[in-house]
Design a protein around this motif. Sequence first.
Motif, PDB file in Angstrom:
ATOM      1  N   GLU A  16      41.809  46.109  30.827  1.00 19.55           N
ATOM      2  CA  GLU A  16      42.166  47.107  31.830  1.00 19.55           C
ATOM      3  C   GLU A  16      42.907  48.265  31.181  1.00 19.55           C
ATOM      4  O   GLU A  16      43.238  48.230  30.018  1.00 19.55           O
ATOM      5  N   ALA A  17      43.153  49.318  31.972  1.00 19.30           N
ATOM      6  CA  ALA A  17      43.989  50.473  31.600  1.00 19.30           C
ATOM      7  C   ALA A  17      43.209  51.612  30.965  1.00 19.30           C
ATOM      8  O   ALA A  17      43.810  52.519  30.397  1.00 19.30           O
ATOM      9  N   VAL A  18      41.889  51.606  31.058  1.00 18.14           N
ATOM     10  CA  VAL A  18      41.127  52.741  30.546  1.00 18.14           C
ATOM     11  C   VAL A  18      41.511  54.013  31.287  1.00 18.14           C
ATOM     12  O   VAL A  18      41.692  55.080  30.692  1.00 18.14           O
ATOM     13  N   GLU A  19      41.656  53.898  32.608  1.00 17.77           N
ATOM     14  CA  GLU A  19      42.014  55.085  33.387  1.00 17.77           C
ATOM     15  C   GLU A  19      43.415  55.567  33.035  1.00 17.77           C
ATOM     16  O   GLU A  19      43.702  56.777  33.101  1.00 17.77           O
TER      17      GLU A  19
ATOM     18  N   ARG B 215      50.317  45.068  45.479  1.00 17.60           N
ATOM     19  CA  ARG B 215      51.577  44.369  45.243  1.00 17.60           C
ATOM     20  C   ARG B 215      51.436  43.349  44.112  1.00 17.60           C
ATOM     21  O   ARG B 215      52.307  43.233  43.239  1.00 17.60           O
ATOM     22  N   LEU B 216      50.320  42.605  44.112  1.00 18.17           N
ATOM     23  CA  LEU B 216      50.120  41.602  43.069  1.00 18.17           C
ATOM     24  C   LEU B 216      49.953  42.239  41.693  1.00 18.17           C
ATOM     25  O   LEU B 216      50.441  41.710  40.691  1.00 18.17           O
TER      26      LEU B 216
ATOM     27  N   TYR C  57      35.439  45.468  42.346  1.00 19.63           N
ATOM     28  CA  TYR C  57      35.914  44.217  42.944  1.00 19.63           C
ATOM     29  C   TYR C  57      35.507  44.043  44.401  1.00 19.63           C
ATOM     30  O   TYR C  57      35.829  43.027  45.007  1.00 19.63           O
ATOM     31  N   GLY C  58      34.829  45.030  44.981  1.00 16.31           N
ATOM     32  CA  GLY C  58      34.361  44.901  46.345  1.00 16.31           C
ATOM     33  C   GLY C  58      35.445  44.947  47.392  1.00 16.31           C
ATOM     34  O   GLY C  58      35.285  44.397  48.490  1.00 16.31           O
TER      35      GLY C  58
ATOM     36  N   ALA D 239      49.652  40.637  38.093  1.00 12.27           N
ATOM     37  CA  ALA D 239      48.327  40.023  38.143  1.00 12.27           C
ATOM     38  C   ALA D 239      47.264  40.963  37.614  1.00 12.27           C
ATOM     39  O   ALA D 239      47.318  42.168  37.864  1.00 12.27           O
ATOM     40  N   PRO D 240      46.251  40.447  36.911  1.00 10.83           N
ATOM     41  CA  PRO D 240      45.097  41.280  36.567  1.00 10.83           C
ATOM     42  C   PRO D 240      44.413  41.744  37.845  1.00 10.83           C
ATOM     43  O   PRO D 240      44.390  41.013  38.844  1.00 10.83           O
ATOM     44  N   PRO D 241      43.823  42.943  37.860  1.00  9.26           N
ATOM     45  CA  PRO D 241      43.200  43.454  39.086  1.00  9.26           C
ATOM     46  C   PRO D 241      42.143  42.524  39.677  1.00  9.26           C
ATOM     47  O   PRO D 241      42.051  42.390  40.888  1.00  9.26           O
TER      48      PRO D 241
END
Length: 306
Positions: free
Chosen positions: A160-163, A63-64, A35-36, A69-71
């Motif tokens: 998300e959530a692979v880690e 916080r979001l 995401y930079g 919120a999605p990353p």
Amino acid sequence: MLGVISVEAPGLSVGAVARRLGVSASTLRTWDRRYGIGPSRRSEGSHRRYDPSDVQRLEVMNRLIMQGAPPGEAARVALGEEGVRERAPRAHGAGGNRLALSTVPDRTRGLARAVMALNGPVVTETVREAVARDGVIPAWEELIAPVLRGIGERYAATGEAVEIEHFLSGTALAALAEVRPPSPGAETRPVLLACAPEEQHSLPAYALGAALAERGIASRMLGARVPERALRDAVEKIGPGAVFLWSQMAHTGDVGVLERIPGGRPALRVIIGGPGWERPLPEGVRFVESLREALEAVAEALGVPD
């Protein structure tokens, strides 16, 4: 909610920021790469460092995400591409820092919270206590498996959530490995445990190994991504009483591998589990739908009494 972090020159390392935010260093590196949103300063040794504005952006993003919120969206907000909102929309019910679990015991929800927080000591101790108190199979069915399903549903909804899955697998495996194997000289032939070629999801096979050890049945674990040739060689060297193969992903469940497993005397029983296997199955191969059924199938194949 975390407050603003005071950072003094020459900036903070990734490890220091990870500790302050309560996330892992690998998560910060992923946010930077994907995401930079990362460090903007370099030290004299060319190490990247986070300055106060970097850390403040990460606080906003973290916080979001905790609020749902999605990353990717949280990163855009933190980088100033959108106005910061007090509460971000939830991602298809994924729940931010929560997993969408059905009716489960409080301890399962507690494990899910610890997993989402990447809290290794709590996860390890929770699984360890459940195994010691209830046994491997109840701990798997009532504690570990529901959280894994929740992670899978979150991934399907958000990508998300692979880690998180890798983290739970590693910590749960450490706790399951503490189950003592049978002493040398067991009369029954061992069970060979492995994953199908190219299959990387190995935790179910390790859970079966722990359940077998608890039952007093010896096993040999080959682990993830076992090449077909290596599987055949292991069967010939060990002479197992049964072989259990796990396939999670559809592209890994080639039934031709099952047809080419060498036979034995007495006959070798091939048992498989996981949703990845093709159909129809070769004659004589038994498919099991649960860890409990897998344990029963192995015991039956080896003639081990209840």
